[in-house]
Design a protein around this motif. Structure first.
Motif, PDB file in Angstrom:
ATOM      1  N   TYR A 134      10.927  -7.904  -1.326  1.00 46.64           N
ATOM      2  CA  TYR A 134      12.052  -8.876  -1.434  1.00 46.64           C
ATOM      3  C   TYR A 134      12.113  -9.810  -0.127  1.00 46.64           C
ATOM      4  N   PRO A 135      11.865  -9.706   1.157  1.00 48.56           N
ATOM      5  CA  PRO A 135      11.805 -10.576   1.974  1.00 48.56           C
ATOM      6  C   PRO A 135      10.590 -11.392   2.164  1.00 48.56           C
ATOM      7  N   SER A 136       9.562 -11.124   1.354  1.00 50.91           N
ATOM      8  CA  SER A 136       8.484 -11.648   1.629  1.00 50.91           C
ATOM      9  C   SER A 136       8.457 -13.054   0.859  1.00 50.91           C
ATOM     10  N   PRO A 137       7.429 -14.107   1.137  1.00 53.53           N
ATOM     11  CA  PRO A 137       7.495 -15.424   0.726  1.00 53.53           C
ATOM     12  C   PRO A 137       6.831 -15.665  -0.736  1.00 53.53           C
ATOM     13  N   PHE A 138       6.578 -14.280  -1.609  1.00 49.85           N
ATOM     14  CA  PHE A 138       6.008 -14.211  -2.849  1.00 49.85           C
ATOM     15  C   PHE A 138       6.943 -14.175  -4.192  1.00 49.85           C
ATOM     16  N   ASN A 139       6.815 -15.053  -4.955  1.00 46.27           N
ATOM     17  CA  ASN A 139       7.371 -14.780  -6.173  1.00 46.27           C
ATOM     18  C   ASN A 139       6.872 -13.399  -6.790  1.00 46.27           C
ATOM     19  N   GLU A 140       5.837 -12.840  -6.875  1.00 49.48           N
ATOM     20  CA  GLU A 140       5.327 -11.883  -7.459  1.00 49.48           C
ATOM     21  C   GLU A 140       4.213 -11.502  -6.446  1.00 49.48           C
ATOM     22  N   ALA A 141       4.037 -10.023  -6.335  1.00 47.77           N
ATOM     23  CA  ALA A 141       3.083  -9.656  -5.535  1.00 47.77           C
ATOM     24  C   ALA A 141       2.808  -8.180  -5.904  1.00 47.77           C
ATOM     25  N   ALA A 142       1.664  -7.704  -5.637  1.00 45.44           N
ATOM     26  CA  ALA A 142       1.288  -6.238  -5.446  1.00 45.44           C
ATOM     27  C   ALA A 142       1.980  -5.670  -4.230  1.00 45.44           C
ATOM     28  N   ILE A 143       2.404  -4.477  -4.426  1.00 46.75           N
ATOM     29  CA  ILE A 143       3.012  -3.687  -3.087  1.00 46.75           C
ATOM     30  C   ILE A 143       2.238  -2.452  -2.831  1.00 46.75           C
ATOM     31  N   LEU A 144       1.908  -2.545  -1.521  1.00 44.94           N
ATOM     32  CA  LEU A 144       1.215  -1.039  -0.942  1.00 44.94           C
ATOM     33  C   LEU A 144       2.089  -0.493   0.059  1.00 44.94           C
ATOM     34  N   THR A 145       2.696   0.583  -0.212  1.00 47.45           N
ATOM     35  CA  THR A 145       3.285   1.467   0.817  1.00 47.45           C
ATOM     36  C   THR A 145       2.427   2.525   1.269  1.00 47.45           C
ATOM     37  N   VAL A 146       2.034   2.718   2.904  1.00 45.21           N
ATOM     38  CA  VAL A 146       1.476   3.963   3.109  1.00 45.21           C
ATOM     39  C   VAL A 146       2.297   4.320   4.605  1.00 45.21           C
ATOM     40  N   ASP A 147       2.599   5.744   4.304  1.00 43.93           N
ATOM     41  CA  ASP A 147       3.055   6.425   5.693  1.00 43.93           C
ATOM     42  C   ASP A 147       2.900   7.736   5.651  1.00 43.93           C
ATOM     43  N   GLY A 148       3.582   8.304   6.673  1.00 47.00           N
ATOM     44  CA  GLY A 148       3.460   9.794   6.870  1.00 47.00           C
ATOM     45  C   GLY A 148       3.527  10.828   5.752  1.00 47.00           C
ATOM     46  N   VAL A 149       5.139  10.494   5.293  1.00 47.05           N
ATOM     47  CA  VAL A 149       5.608  11.235   4.285  1.00 47.05           C
ATOM     48  C   VAL A 149       6.966  10.803   4.032  1.00 47.05           C
ATOM     49  N   GLY A 150       7.440  10.739   2.850  1.00 49.14           N
ATOM     50  CA  GLY A 150       8.743  10.352   2.589  1.00 49.14           C
ATOM     51  C   GLY A 150       9.353  11.591   1.993  1.00 49.14           C
ATOM     52  N   GLU A 151      10.001  11.633   0.607  1.00 51.62           N
ATOM     53  CA  GLU A 151      10.219  12.866   0.150  1.00 51.62           C
ATOM     54  C   GLU A 151       9.065  13.593  -0.257  1.00 51.62           C
ATOM     55  N   TRP A 152       8.276  13.243  -1.275  1.00 53.53           N
ATOM     56  CA  TRP A 152       7.082  13.825  -1.560  1.00 53.53           C
ATOM     57  C   TRP A 152       6.005  12.787  -1.246  1.00 53.53           C
ATOM     58  N   SER A 153       6.050  11.468  -1.773  1.00 55.62           N
ATOM     59  CA  SER A 153       5.179  10.337  -1.685  1.00 55.62           C
ATOM     60  C   SER A 153       4.546  10.247  -0.349  1.00 55.62           C
ATOM     61  N   THR A 154       3.485   9.964  -0.003  1.00 55.48           N
ATOM     62  CA  THR A 154       2.796   9.204   1.265  1.00 55.48           C
ATOM     63  C   THR A 154       2.285   8.023   1.001  1.00 55.48           C
ATOM     64  N   GLY A 155       2.291   7.494  -0.073  1.00 54.79           N
ATOM     65  CA  GLY A 155       1.873   6.304  -0.398  1.00 54.79           C
ATOM     66  C   GLY A 155       2.216   5.667  -1.695  1.00 54.79           C
ATOM     67  N   SER A 156       2.203   4.486  -2.201  1.00 52.35           N
ATOM     68  CA  SER A 156       2.409   4.065  -3.422  1.00 52.35           C
ATOM     69  C   SER A 156       1.886   2.683  -3.794  1.00 52.35           C
ATOM     70  N   ILE A 157       1.645   2.465  -5.029  1.00 46.48           N
ATOM     71  CA  ILE A 157       1.162   1.031  -5.414  1.00 46.48           C
ATOM     72  C   ILE A 157       2.341   0.466  -6.457  1.00 46.48           C
ATOM     73  N   GLY A 158       2.715  -0.647  -6.241  1.00 47.40           N
ATOM     74  CA  GLY A 158       3.460  -1.147  -7.418  1.00 47.40           C
ATOM     75  C   GLY A 158       3.341  -2.800  -7.467  1.00 47.40           C
ATOM     76  N   VAL A 159       4.312  -3.294  -8.232  1.00 40.42           N
ATOM     77  CA  VAL A 159       4.172  -4.695  -8.382  1.00 40.42           C
ATOM     78  C   VAL A 159       5.673  -5.066  -8.233  1.00 40.42           C
ATOM     79  N   GLY A 160       5.749  -6.251  -7.588  1.00 41.40           N
ATOM     80  CA  GLY A 160       7.259  -6.871  -7.347  1.00 41.40           C
ATOM     81  C   GLY A 160       7.282  -8.371  -8.245  1.00 41.40           C
ATOM     82  N   ARG A 161       8.171  -8.280  -9.100  1.00 42.97           N
ATOM     83  CA  ARG A 161       8.429  -9.579  -9.802  1.00 42.97           C
ATOM     84  C   ARG A 161       9.749 -10.236  -9.649  1.00 42.97           C
ATOM     85  N   GLY A 162      10.199 -11.434  -9.170  1.00 45.07           N
ATOM     86  CA  GLY A 162      11.333 -11.901  -9.092  1.00 45.07           C
ATOM     87  C   GLY A 162      12.212 -10.750  -8.481  1.00 45.07           C
TER      88      GLY A 162
END
Lengths: 721, 49
Positions: A134-162
């Motif tokens: 959301y704060p990025s300068p892109f209208n649309e972009a791939a998203i990659l999140t990587v960390d230790g652990v959240g609930e169950w996820s430790t990383g994710s790949i997604g798409v942001g559009r608008g």
């Protein structure tokens, strides 16, 4: 619409206020309480955010928490069942806070902020993804999140559009690149969830001799960056440590004791795990490109603070451009949570800023000239008011070899100081890296410093061909600035002694630098300092490091700045328009030791405290009177005396109960902790362990590694699950 | 009560019924501690036991 995002109760608590989609304020709690990585409810940060907008808590329309507590509890309980009867102590220690804090958030919000409105719960990696896109300068972009652990996820790949984000793939606990890196951090004698960047800084001194062993034995990485940890090597499932005995076998040495000498094997391990994390990140970035077809990438999560890996992703040209949330760790989850809240409302539109919407990460508190002057006077510092000449004076001091602390404008949000709360020095001085590490910050001598360079001059000094305003990209120093290498090669930490470039204080031993580009539009004050230095010396690069001492949070207030200035060998403090020096006869003054913060209680709460204690001691007195033995009767008069005093104080002057209430409540918290340990220990023995045995009989499956479709089995934003 | 409703919703959604006894035991103990900490006389209550 006023939305407060909150991340809390793990590490780096923070709050962020979003008004009609605009990020108005954000801050980490540690800056106010002075407890590094403070995990407590971010009362001070939240109150600051509200005061910045001139709002009262009643004006908040929605609070959004950065993760779903029940899903996280599910993971922790399932993990506890998997390892029981081991893990008894960590389980009993951690459980009380679940019920007093994490599952008790509505009550805490009501008690601490007086907030009774809607409370929402984002998914941890959704919050990271939102903070990245959301704060990025892109209208649309791939998203990659990587960390230790959240609930169950430790990383994710997604798409942001608008204004929409769709997470498509995830990796799941226990298979976590963040925890893998943390395990090495611990093995190398550094603090988990705190010192990972020291491993990154140590890596260039070593050789990647353990890469094959790590990839063959410890972690399997597939071509898409999916990975599976060999859990025989790790202990984090048991709750106390992260690295298991297998680390010593693989490395051929015992775990390094904190503060002990750093040997070549430690540097080699740091280099090797850094290389492995880069392999994982590069493959994940390629997979994100393939999966989404997007040209740009946004990143967040603690591992996205690994600026060396970020620089490699950029260098490989996998994406046209990348943008990384400056508060990529859990603190940034508060930003993501608040933005998720905003974009979940009907008709919320997104306006993309051509740079980004983080406003140079200058989202923290600022202090007026009068407040700064008062702090300098109170500390007895000699100072002069320089006005606009402050820039010339800073530049002159730096050019003469002084180390100058800068305190100005709004505090940065995130782990990096970007010129508002910074220690500055001359990057051309070969001795400066050692001086600032050892005499100013009292930290390990191997640690590199970052250059801040005027954006217009960046290409003449570094290979980087784009903005890097948040110091999150590493690239090489430009070849024209590199010096001829000496005939005799040094090894290990001795490489520090060989100047690599014309700006040796900010050039790491491999010729790289963690670059911050500075431009007047977002950093007017800081760019004027560097501009003045450039005018004076012809060099548009200065050394910029955070204004704090080792183990301390970055300074927040003028008073913090003065105390830190007096605790180390910084030559001058340029605070606002003032240039302050050390007082005559100065000797280092240690920083005050912080205590856990408690919100100052209001009169009504103190009155209740007095009345409750009055009634309690009154009843105790009656019981003692009814007791047959005379010593108890004597005690009853004492109890009635205390009761009378408490009632009188509570009703007539509750203010005098402030100190006793605070002391007694802190004592009560300790006793609750002990009682909780015992009671949860009983649950562990009587319920959890039998459940674990039954599960083992039923042969429950272990979590496989690799990418999988993003978890959809959760409630809505309103639910804790 | 809201927490109990949330826990029931979680167990149904996630089909984690086998965790319910453990979660309920924890909730009971947790509630006891929260109630104890909600009163300002708790530092004086513990020594009585």
């Amino acid at each position: 619409m006023n939305i407060l995002g909150i991340s809390a109760f793990y590490h780096d608590s923070a709050a962020c206020l979003v008004i009609d989609g605009r990020i108005v304020a954000a801050a980490q709690e540690e800056r106010f309480t002075r407890i590094r990585h403070d995990p407590a409810f971010p009362y001070n940060a939240a109150m600051y955010c509200l005061s910045r907008a001139g709002l009262q808590p009643a004006a908040i329309d929605m609070v959004v928490f950065y993760e779903k507590p029940l899903l996280k509890l599910e993971r922790i309980l399932q993990n506890a069942v998997d390892v029981a009867p081991a893990g008894f102590v960590p389980f009993c220690r951690s459980m009380p806070s679940w019920f007093s804090e994490k599952l008790n958030l509505p009550r805490i919000l009501k008690k601490e902020l007086g907030f009774r409105g809607p409370l929402m719960f984002a998914i941890h990696h959704q919050a990271h993804a939102a903070s990245a896109f959301y704060p990025s300068p892109f209208n649309e972009a791939a998203i990659l999140t990587v960390d230790g652990v959240g609930e169950w996820s430790t990383g994710s790949i997604g798409v942001g559009r608008g204004n929409e984000i769709e997470l498509r793939k995830e990796t799941r606990y226990p298979h976590s690149p963040g925890l893998l890196y943390s395990a090495f951090t611990e093995f190398l004698g550094f603090k988990v969830n705190s010192d990972e960047y020291k491993v990154m800084g140590l890596a260039p001194y070593g050789e990647p001799v353990f890469v094959d062993a790590i990839l063959n034995e410890m972690v399997h990485v597939d071509e898409e960056g999916g990975f599976e940890l060999n859990m025989d090597f790790f202990r984090f499932q048991f709750g106390s440590r992260t690295a298991g005995p297998g680390f010593s076998r693989l490395a051929g040495c015992p775990p390094r004791n904190p503060e002990s000498r750093i040997e070549q094997v430690h540097m080699d391990l740091a280099r090797s795990i850094q290389a492995v994390i880069e392999i994982i990140m590069l493959r994940q970035a390629r997979f994100a490109r393939e999966l989404t077809g997007m040209n740009n990438l946004c990143m967040a999560g603690g591992v996205a603070l690994n600026c060396v890996a970020n620089g490699k992703i950029l260098k490989e040209r996998i994406f046209d451009d990348i943008w990384i949330q400056p508060a990529a760790g859990d603190a940034g989850g508060a930003v993501g949570a608040a933005l998720i809240g905003w974009y979940s409302t009907e008709g919320a539109s997104r306006v993309v800023d051509e740079n980004d919407s983080m406003q140079g990460a200058l989202l923290g508190p600022e202090f007026d000239v009068a407040g700064i002057e008062a702090a300098l006077i109170e500390a007895g510092l000699p100072f002069e008011r320089c006005g606009d000449d402050i820039y010339r004076q800073i530049a002159a001091g730096l050019a003469e070899g002084q180390v100058i602390a800068r305190f100005s404008g709004r505090m940065e949000f995130g782990p990096r100081a970007l010129g508002s709360r910074s220690i500055l020095a001359d990057a051309r001085n070969p001795a400066m890296q050692r001086i600032v590490n050892e005499k100013i910050k009292f930290r390990e001598g191997f640690r590199p410093f970052a250059p801040a360079v005027l954006l217009d001059h960046a290409d003449a000094w570094f290979d980087l061909d784009r903005r890097s305003p948040y110091m999150l990209l590493v690239d090489q120093v430009a070849s024209r600035q590199l010096l001829d290498r000496p005939a005799i090669e040094a090894s290990g930490l001795d490489r520090l002694k060989i100047p690599m470039s014309t700006i040796p204080a900010v050039t790491h031993v491999d010729g790289s630098a963690r670059i911050q580009t500075v431009e007047p539009s977002t950093q007017p004050d800081f760019s004027r300092i560097i501009d003045a230095f450039w005018q004076r010396t012809g060099c548009p690069v200065i050394l910029n490091t955070s204004f704090n001492l080792r183990g301390q949070p970055i300074v927040c207030t003028p008073s913090d700045a003065v105390q830190t200035f007096l605790a180390c060998d910084i030559d001058a403090l340029a605070a606002g328009p003032f240039m302050a020096r050390k007082p005559f006869g100065w000797t280092r003054r240690p920083l005050p030791r912080p205590t856990a913060f408690r919100r100052p209680r209001q009169r009504g709460e103190l009155r209740r405290f007095g009345i409750e204690n009055g009634i309690f001691f009154g009843l105790l007195g009656i019981l003692a009177w009814l007791a047959p033995d005379s010593p108890f009767r004597l005690g009853s008069f004492l109890a009635w005396g205390v009761s009378g005093l408490a009632l009188l104080a509570g009703l007539a002057a509750p203010g005098i109960l402030r100190a006793p209430e605070d002391r007694l409540n802190r004592a009560a918290a300790r006793m609750n902790g002990i009682a909780g340990f015992i009671l949860f220990g009983l649950v562990f023995v009587l319920v959890l362990t039998p459940t674990a045995l039954l599960r083992r009989i039923a042969r429950a499956k272990r979590e496989p590694g690799g990418w999988r479709d993003f978890f959809r089995d959760h409630g809505g934003l309103k639910n804790m699950y | 009560m809201n927490l109990v409703r949330e826990i029931w919703g979680w167990a149904r959604r996630r089909k984690k019924y086998w965790l319910i006894p453990l979660v309920l035991a924890l909730v009971l103990v947790g509630a006891l501690i929260v109630v104890a900490s909600a009163t300002s006389v708790s530092p004086f209550i513990y020594p009585l036991f």
